[in-house]
Each structure stands twice: as C-alpha cells, then as structure tokens.
Design a protein around this motif. Sequence first.
Motif, PDB file in Angstrom:
ATOM      1  N   ALA A  54       0.836  -1.200   0.000  1.00 39.29           N
ATOM      2  CA  ALA A  54       0.000   0.000   0.000  1.00 39.29           C
ATOM      3  C   ALA A  54       0.874   1.255   0.000  1.00 39.29           C
ATOM      4  O   ALA A  54       2.103   1.191   0.059  1.00 39.29           O
ATOM      5  CB  ALA A  54      -0.929  -0.011   1.214  1.00 39.29           C
ATOM      6  N   ASN A  55       0.230   2.403  -0.069  1.00 38.51           N
ATOM      7  CA  ASN A  55       0.924   3.681  -0.085  1.00 38.51           C
ATOM      8  C   ASN A  55       1.800   3.865   1.149  1.00 38.51           C
ATOM      9  O   ASN A  55       1.408   3.533   2.266  1.00 38.51           O
ATOM     10  CB  ASN A  55      -0.099   4.822  -0.155  1.00 38.51           C
ATOM     11  CG  ASN A  55       0.544   6.174  -0.357  1.00 38.51           C
ATOM     12  OD1 ASN A  55       1.393   6.351  -1.230  1.00 38.51           O
ATOM     13  ND2 ASN A  55       0.148   7.153   0.450  1.00 38.51           N
ATOM     14  N   GLU A  56       3.019   4.368   0.929  1.00 37.75           N
ATOM     15  CA  GLU A  56       3.979   4.700   1.983  1.00 37.75           C
ATOM     16  C   GLU A  56       4.375   3.491   2.820  1.00 37.75           C
ATOM     17  O   GLU A  56       4.601   3.587   4.021  1.00 37.75           O
ATOM     18  CB  GLU A  56       3.439   5.846   2.851  1.00 37.75           C
ATOM     19  CG  GLU A  56       3.273   7.139   2.064  1.00 37.75           C
ATOM     20  CD  GLU A  56       2.700   8.292   2.858  1.00 37.75           C
ATOM     21  OE1 GLU A  56       2.273   8.075   4.024  1.00 37.75           O
ATOM     22  OE2 GLU A  56       2.660   9.415   2.325  1.00 37.75           O
ATOM     23  N   GLN A  57       4.481   2.357   2.149  1.00 33.01           N
ATOM     24  CA  GLN A  57       5.058   1.168   2.755  1.00 33.01           C
ATOM     25  C   GLN A  57       6.351   0.829   2.023  1.00 33.01           C
ATOM     26  O   GLN A  57       6.529   1.169   0.860  1.00 33.01           O
ATOM     27  CB  GLN A  57       4.086  -0.012   2.699  1.00 33.01           C
ATOM     28  CG  GLN A  57       2.849   0.195   3.554  1.00 33.01           C
ATOM     29  CD  GLN A  57       1.916  -1.006   3.555  1.00 33.01           C
ATOM     30  OE1 GLN A  57       1.938  -1.833   2.644  1.00 33.01           O
ATOM     31  NE2 GLN A  57       1.075  -1.092   4.578  1.00 33.01           N
ATOM     32  N   ALA A  58       7.267   0.151   2.743  1.00 29.85           N
ATOM     33  CA  ALA A  58       8.601  -0.094   2.199  1.00 29.85           C
ATOM     34  C   ALA A  58       8.906  -1.585   2.139  1.00 29.85           C
ATOM     35  O   ALA A  58       8.398  -2.376   2.938  1.00 29.85           O
ATOM     36  CB  ALA A  58       9.661   0.610   3.048  1.00 29.85           C
ATOM     37  N   ILE A  59       9.754  -1.939   1.194  1.00 23.45           N
ATOM     38  CA  ILE A  59      10.227  -3.300   0.998  1.00 23.45           C
ATOM     39  C   ILE A  59      11.726  -3.350   1.275  1.00 23.45           C
ATOM     40  O   ILE A  59      12.485  -2.502   0.796  1.00 23.45           O
ATOM     41  CB  ILE A  59       9.984  -3.773  -0.451  1.00 23.45           C
ATOM     42  CG1 ILE A  59       8.488  -3.866  -0.757  1.00 23.45           C
ATOM     43  CG2 ILE A  59      10.680  -5.107  -0.704  1.00 23.45           C
ATOM     44  CD1 ILE A  59       7.797  -5.032  -0.114  1.00 23.45           C
ATOM     45  N   ILE A  60      12.160  -4.337   2.050  1.00 26.91           N
ATOM     46  CA  ILE A  60      13.581  -4.633   2.213  1.00 26.91           C
ATOM     47  C   ILE A  60      13.910  -5.771   1.255  1.00 26.91           C
ATOM     48  O   ILE A  60      13.373  -6.873   1.373  1.00 26.91           O
ATOM     49  CB  ILE A  60      13.908  -5.038   3.662  1.00 26.91           C
ATOM     50  CG1 ILE A  60      13.618  -3.872   4.625  1.00 26.91           C
ATOM     51  CG2 ILE A  60      15.367  -5.480   3.780  1.00 26.91           C
ATOM     52  CD1 ILE A  60      13.696  -4.254   6.082  1.00 26.91           C
ATOM     53  N   SER A  61      14.783  -5.506   0.287  1.00 27.76           N
ATOM     54  CA  SER A  61      15.095  -6.480  -0.753  1.00 27.76           C
ATOM     55  C   SER A  61      16.521  -6.987  -0.561  1.00 27.76           C
ATOM     56  O   SER A  61      17.482  -6.246  -0.782  1.00 27.76           O
ATOM     57  CB  SER A  61      14.941  -5.853  -2.143  1.00 27.76           C
ATOM     58  OG  SER A  61      15.205  -6.803  -3.151  1.00 27.76           O
ATOM     59  N   PRO A  62      16.699  -8.253  -0.162  1.00 25.88           N
ATOM     60  CA  PRO A  62      18.055  -8.793   0.028  1.00 25.88           C
ATOM     61  C   PRO A  62      18.757  -8.985  -1.300  1.00 25.88           C
ATOM     62  O   PRO A  62      18.125  -8.995  -2.361  1.00 25.88           O
ATOM     63  CB  PRO A  62      17.797 -10.127   0.741  1.00 25.88           C
ATOM     64  CG  PRO A  62      16.404 -10.497   0.376  1.00 25.88           C
ATOM     65  CD  PRO A  62      15.653  -9.225   0.185  1.00 25.88           C
ATOM     66  N   PRO A  63      20.077  -9.150  -1.278  1.00 31.45           N
ATOM     67  CA  PRO A  63      20.834  -9.218  -2.539  1.00 31.45           C
ATOM     68  C   PRO A  63      20.419 -10.344  -3.465  1.00 31.45           C
ATOM     69  O   PRO A  63      20.596 -10.222  -4.687  1.00 31.45           O
ATOM     70  CB  PRO A  63      22.282  -9.406  -2.050  1.00 31.45           C
ATOM     71  CG  PRO A  63      22.307  -8.803  -0.694  1.00 31.45           C
ATOM     72  CD  PRO A  63      20.971  -9.108  -0.102  1.00 31.45           C
ATOM     73  N   TRP A  64      19.867 -11.432  -2.938  1.00 28.92           N
ATOM     74  CA  TRP A  64      19.519 -12.573  -3.785  1.00 28.92           C
ATOM     75  C   TRP A  64      18.143 -12.435  -4.435  1.00 28.92           C
ATOM     76  O   TRP A  64      17.729 -13.309  -5.197  1.00 28.92           O
ATOM     77  CB  TRP A  64      19.561 -13.873  -2.972  1.00 28.92           C
ATOM     78  CG  TRP A  64      18.880 -13.809  -1.628  1.00 28.92           C
ATOM     79  CD1 TRP A  64      19.473 -13.586  -0.422  1.00 28.92           C
ATOM     80  CD2 TRP A  64      17.481 -13.981  -1.365  1.00 28.92           C
ATOM     81  NE1 TRP A  64      18.541 -13.597   0.586  1.00 28.92           N
ATOM     82  CE2 TRP A  64      17.307 -13.840   0.037  1.00 28.92           C
ATOM     83  CE3 TRP A  64      16.362 -14.237  -2.156  1.00 28.92           C
ATOM     84  CZ2 TRP A  64      16.059 -13.943   0.649  1.00 28.92           C
ATOM     85  CZ3 TRP A  64      15.129 -14.330  -1.547  1.00 28.92           C
ATOM     86  CH2 TRP A  64      14.982 -14.194  -0.171  1.00 28.92           C
ATOM     87  N   SER A  65      17.437 -11.351  -4.167  1.00 23.40           N
ATOM     88  CA  SER A  65      16.049 -11.217  -4.604  1.00 23.40           C
ATOM     89  C   SER A  65      15.898 -10.245  -5.767  1.00 23.40           C
ATOM     90  O   SER A  65      16.568  -9.207  -5.831  1.00 23.40           O
ATOM     91  CB  SER A  65      15.192 -10.722  -3.428  1.00 23.40           C
ATOM     92  OG  SER A  65      13.855 -10.503  -3.830  1.00 23.40           O
ATOM     93  N   ILE A  66      14.979 -10.578  -6.680  1.00 22.21           N
ATOM     94  CA  ILE A  66      14.545  -9.579  -7.650  1.00 22.21           C
ATOM     95  C   ILE A  66      13.700  -8.534  -6.922  1.00 22.21           C
ATOM     96  O   ILE A  66      13.291  -8.730  -5.774  1.00 22.21           O
ATOM     97  CB  ILE A  66      13.748 -10.206  -8.807  1.00 22.21           C
ATOM     98  CG1 ILE A  66      12.419 -10.799  -8.307  1.00 22.21           C
ATOM     99  CG2 ILE A  66      14.572 -11.248  -9.542  1.00 22.21           C
ATOM    100  CD1 ILE A  66      11.465 -11.178  -9.429  1.00 22.21           C
TER     101      ILE A  66
END
Length: 278
Positions: free
Chosen positions: A232-244
């Motif tokens: 949703a709006n103004e939410q964040a994703i932490i993307s590790p190095p192995w992930s697209i």
Amino acid sequence: MSLAVRQASHPEAARHYDTAALRAHFLVETLFRPDAVELTYSHVDRIVVGGAMPVAGPLALETHKALGQATFLARRELGVCNVGGRGRVVCDGEAFDLAPRDMLYVAMGTGDVRFESADAAEPAKFYLFSTPAHARHRTVLVREADANALELGGQEQANTRTLRQYIIPGRVESCQLVMGLTTLKPGNVWNTMPSHVHDRRCEAYLYFGLGTDARVVHLMGEPEETRHLVVANEQAIISPPWSIHSGCGTSAYSFIWAMGGDNQDFTDMDMVPMGVLR
C-alpha cells in the motif's frame, strides 16, 4: 522513537514462507506516524529504514542499543527524502529546508539531527535510509530539480518513467549509500522489469503517491522461485541481494530506491532473462 530489529533470511528459508511470514520479514508497513520516528534495523547489510513525521514539534533522531553507539550517526551515514509537506532537517545546528521530493545526505559523525515541519496542518514526512559508514563526507542537500534525471521505458511496455539519481558517486560522495527516486508517468504501472539482482548490495523501496485503494504487487524472491507482496501507499520493501525487486501497480506511483553494500556502481546488476522467471 521505536526501532524494530529483523534478522536476515536465507533464500532457501524464504521459499517456504507463507504470506504472513513474507510480510513480517520483508515489508515495513508503518513508516509515518504523527510525532514519531519509526525505524526498522535489518541485518541485511545492517541497513536502517524508517520515517519521521513531526507535527506538534521537532523530532530528534536518537540512537538505540542495536546500533551500539552513543549517537545514531557515530558509525553511519543517512539519506533523507521528504515525501510530505515542506520541512526542515537540522544537523548539528545547520538547517536544511526540504521541499517535497528533495533529498539530504547526512554525513557520518553528525551528532544531533532533528526533523521539523513548516506547517503542522501539512506535515513533512521524512523517509530515512541509513547504512554503516567508515569515513566522514559532506552533508549535502539535493533539490529535485538538481537530481540527475533519466527518461526510461516505453508506453508499449507500460513502464515510461523518470528516474532521478540524487546520492550517487560523482554527485554526492558517500561511503556506500546510493539513493534516488523514480516516478511512473500516468498510464504506466511496471517498474524494474525485466528484473535483475545485485548480489553485492541490498536495496529498499518506499512506494508512495498511491491512492487509498491503489496497490503495488511487488515481485521478490530468487528468479526461479518468485514470491509477491501486496504493498500500500507509503510502505517499504527490504530487498536482500539474492532477490529480484520488480513491481506492477493498479495505477501510476513513485518509489524511492536506496542501496547499500559493496558496490556503488549504479549499473552493476545481473539481468534476469524473462524466460528464467518462475
């Protein structure tokens, strides 16, 4: 100030996560709460993702036991982007006025950092991204108009967008932090597709500019084992190095991308052919 701590996840473990577990490990649902600083410390490259929303008065960036230092920036650097109303960041007494979409790099060793709103009726919302640092550089304010703008994509692929580079080598010197902002044009919905990974650094996305009922379906996971998160709006994703880290929205949107790790080269990425995705 609140700070939540998250452990890093092995890709083999993430293959077995259900929706609740995926959200618990990789989605930061609440970044902006009135008169609060909300932080999430991740053991993925030891980044900190957060938000500060001053309304009644200034908010201070305080340290936490998880950081192990007397001040927040004793061994860290910080990127700040304003996604709300006009505001001000005061760093050791020096004031920087941030309009919406302006970005500030705050140097390691800055002792006192405070966030203020120009108008309580339209408060600033400061998105925060911090990485470990080994040297002190210069605190620099970059206006939206001064960022390096790249026009990318095409309407036939529904990904026409403007990518603005704010904190990158040659423009703002940092130890490892790289940060910018991408805005999709109306009628466009895809970001970062074809997808890629970069094993030398992690990335975080803050999605914003979405309506109340709009969502982004964020694709993550190993290329051969993809998963998705509804954001949703103004939410964040932490993307590790192995992930697209690709996404498709129900409408156009903007997102702040921020990276930390071994390599600051913006073009250093391993592209994933479409036929590999599963």
